[in-house]
Design a protein around this motif. Structure first.
Motif, PDB file in Angstrom:
ATOM      1  N   ALA A  21     -10.889  -0.043  -1.487  1.00  0.00           N
ATOM      2  CA  ALA A  21     -11.917   0.702  -1.120  1.00  0.00           C
ATOM      3  C   ALA A  21     -11.780   1.348   0.543  1.00  0.00           C
ATOM      4  N   HIS A  22     -11.297   0.250   1.402  1.00  0.00           N
ATOM      5  CA  HIS A  22     -10.881   0.523   2.753  1.00  0.00           C
ATOM      6  C   HIS A  22      -9.896   1.741   2.759  1.00  0.00           C
ATOM      7  N   ASP A  48      -8.219  -5.939  -2.605  1.00  0.00           N
ATOM      8  CA  ASP A  48      -9.223  -6.373  -1.463  1.00  0.00           C
ATOM      9  C   ASP A  48      -9.219  -5.260  -0.474  1.00  0.00           C
ATOM     10  N   THR A  49      -8.082  -4.342  -0.373  1.00  0.00           N
ATOM     11  CA  THR A  49      -8.227  -3.122   0.654  1.00  0.00           C
ATOM     12  C   THR A  49      -8.280  -1.984   0.068  1.00  0.00           C
ATOM     13  N   ARG A 102       0.784  -1.213  -0.112  1.00  0.00           N
ATOM     14  CA  ARG A 102       0.080  -0.098  -0.084  1.00  0.00           C
ATOM     15  C   ARG A 102       0.898   1.259  -0.148  1.00  0.00           C
ATOM     16  N   HIS A 116     -11.225   4.975   1.882  1.00  0.00           N
ATOM     17  CA  HIS A 116     -11.674   5.657   2.942  1.00  0.00           C
ATOM     18  C   HIS A 116     -11.105   6.151   4.387  1.00  0.00           C
ATOM     19  N   ILE A 117      -9.835   5.479   4.494  1.00  0.00           N
ATOM     20  CA  ILE A 117      -8.800   5.732   5.417  1.00  0.00           C
ATOM     21  C   ILE A 117      -8.106   7.214   5.180  1.00  0.00           C
TER      22      ILE A 117
END
Length: 98
Positions: free
Chosen positions: A72-73, A69-70, A49, A76-77
């Protein structure tokens, strides 16, 4: 098995992009590998990331590389942290695939 890394970008209209870039980088410097100056920032996190920030006089440009898989999260963060720093103005985050 390696995951597919998704690249996405977001341009946030604000005259305070440099301030928010520096705040986010300083905020995460104790946890992650961070390099920044008033115009550019890069935050390298575990699990492939990476957040790259560019401040212009009119906007904060954000580039996010993250496993599918991360994604979207992670969007948001990043959004929630910058929005918290920018409590005096309402920002719009419109993420696009790159």
């Amino acid at each position: 098995m390696s995951q597919t890394v998704i690249l996405s970008t977001c341009r946030v209209a604000t005259p305070n992009g440099s301030r928010y870039l520096q705040q986010l980088c300083k905020h995460w410097a104790h946890k992650f590998e961070v390099a920044f100056d008033p115009a550019q920032g890069r935050i390298v996190m575990p699990e492939d990331r990476i957040v790259t920030l560019t401040a212009t006089p009119e906007a904060l440009e954000i580039r996010l590389e993250a496993p599918e898989d991360t994604t979207a999260h992670m969007r948001h963060i990043v959004d929630s942290h910058i929005a918290r720093f920018a409590f005096r103005e309402e920002l719009a985050f419109d993420w696009q695939p790159a």
